[in-house]
Design a protein around this motif. Structure first.
Motif, short mmCIF file in Angstrom:
data_model
loop_
_atom_site.label_atom_id
_atom_site.label_comp_id
_atom_site.label_asym_id
_atom_site.label_seq_id
_atom_site.Cartn_x
_atom_site.Cartn_y
_atom_site.Cartn_z
N TYR A 267 0.84 -1.20 0.00
CA TYR A 267 0.00 0.00 0.00
C TYR A 267 0.87 1.25 0.00
N ALA A 268 0.28 2.32 -0.49
CA ALA A 268 0.92 3.64 -0.46
C ALA A 268 -0.15 4.64 -0.08
N TYR A 269 0.27 5.67 0.63
CA TYR A 269 -0.72 6.66 1.06
C TYR A 269 -0.08 8.02 1.21
N ALA A 270 -0.94 9.01 1.33
CA ALA A 270 -0.51 10.37 1.60
C ALA A 270 -1.32 10.90 2.76
N GLY A 271 -0.73 11.84 3.45
CA GLY A 271 -1.40 12.52 4.54
C GLY A 271 -0.82 13.92 4.68
N PRO A 272 -1.33 14.68 5.62
CA PRO A 272 -0.83 16.04 5.80
C PRO A 272 0.66 16.04 6.12
N PHE A 273 1.36 17.02 5.58
CA PHE A 273 2.78 17.18 5.90
C PHE A 273 2.92 17.76 7.30
N LYS A 274 2.21 18.81 7.57
CA LYS A 274 2.16 19.46 8.89
C LYS A 274 0.76 20.02 9.05
N PRO A 275 0.30 20.23 10.27
CA PRO A 275 -1.10 20.65 10.46
C PRO A 275 -1.41 22.12 10.16
N ARG A 276 -0.44 22.99 10.11
CA ARG A 276 -0.72 24.41 9.91
C ARG A 276 -1.16 24.71 8.48
N CYS B 58 2.16 17.35 1.08
CA CYS B 58 1.70 16.14 1.76
C CYS B 58 2.89 15.19 1.95
N GLU B 59 2.76 14.34 2.96
CA GLU B 59 3.77 13.33 3.21
C GLU B 59 3.30 12.01 2.61
N VAL B 60 4.21 11.30 1.98
CA VAL B 60 3.86 10.04 1.31
C VAL B 60 4.70 8.89 1.88
N ARG C 263 3.58 19.58 -3.47
CA ARG C 263 4.81 18.94 -3.03
C ARG C 263 4.48 17.62 -2.33
N ALA C 264 5.25 16.60 -2.63
CA ALA C 264 5.18 15.33 -1.90
C ALA C 264 6.48 15.21 -1.12
N ILE C 265 6.35 14.94 0.15
CA ILE C 265 7.50 14.85 1.05
C ILE C 265 7.65 13.40 1.49
N ALA C 266 8.87 12.87 1.40
CA ALA C 266 9.17 11.53 1.90
C ALA C 266 10.10 11.68 3.11
N VAL C 267 9.75 11.03 4.18
CA VAL C 267 10.53 11.04 5.41
C VAL C 267 10.96 9.60 5.65
N VAL C 268 12.26 9.32 5.47
CA VAL C 268 12.75 7.95 5.43
C VAL C 268 13.75 7.70 6.56
N ALA C 269 13.36 6.84 7.51
CA ALA C 269 14.28 6.44 8.57
C ALA C 269 15.44 5.68 7.95
#
Length: 179
Positions: free
Chosen positions: A68-77, A84-86, A118-124
């Protein structure tokens, strides 16, 4: 997509399959910093919430959800509403076969059509497979936060990257929820 492989919008009925896939990463990797797998009910809420304004897609092979893949808010403001964060997660046996790319190839145009810029990826880190996937898709590395997450007895970095979904920089209407 092959005949046995299809991507579709997730429903809350996909929560159990998504929870099983995600639980592997929670328990055995540092790819997510969650330390307890979410329940099926929690996963159903995540799917429904994502689909309200963004999107959550599943990949089925032979009728079974394998990623699965999804998107959500990047930050709430409010100023961040165009970003969005993907994320993408695959059953471990389905990694490296183009499934992550296929999911993003379906998700990113949906986000663009809905007005996200913009799509933002945050990768550990470490996560070389995810780093390569995002690079191949055109994401640009924007920074690394060193040693910000503690999991499995060690500190881990987080790498940030972003993809411009549109090139036009004129102000546009806020993203619209799906019709």
């Amino acid at each position: 997509m092959t005949q046995d492989r299809r991507i579709r919008l997730a429903t809350t009925e996909d929560a159990a399959a998504c929870a099983v896939i995600y639980a592997h990463y929670v328990r055995h990797t540092v790819i997510t910093f969650e330390t307890e797998p979410p329940s099926v009910a929690d996963m159903a809420v995540r799917i429904a919430t994502s689909n309200e304004r963004h999107a959550w897609l599943v990949l089925e092979e032979a009728g079974a959800v394998v990623g699965y893949a999804y998107a959500g808010p990047f930050k709430p403001r409010a100023a961040y509403q165009w970003s969005c964060e993907v994320s993408v997660y695959l059953h471990p046996e389905h990694r490296g076969a183009g499934a992550g790319r296929a999911l993003y190839d379906a998700l990113l145009p949906m986000l663009r059509e809905r007005g996200y810029r913009r799509a933002i990826a945050v990768v550990a880190q470490p996560n070389p497979a995810s780093n390569r996937l995002h690079e191949k898709l055109g994401f640009t590395h924007t920074g690394t936060q060193p040693r910000v997450g503690w999991k499995h007895g060690a500190w881990h970095d987080v790498a940030w990257s972003q993809l411009d979904l549109v090139q036009d920089e004129d102000l546009v209407a806020p993203p619209a929820p799906p019709a």
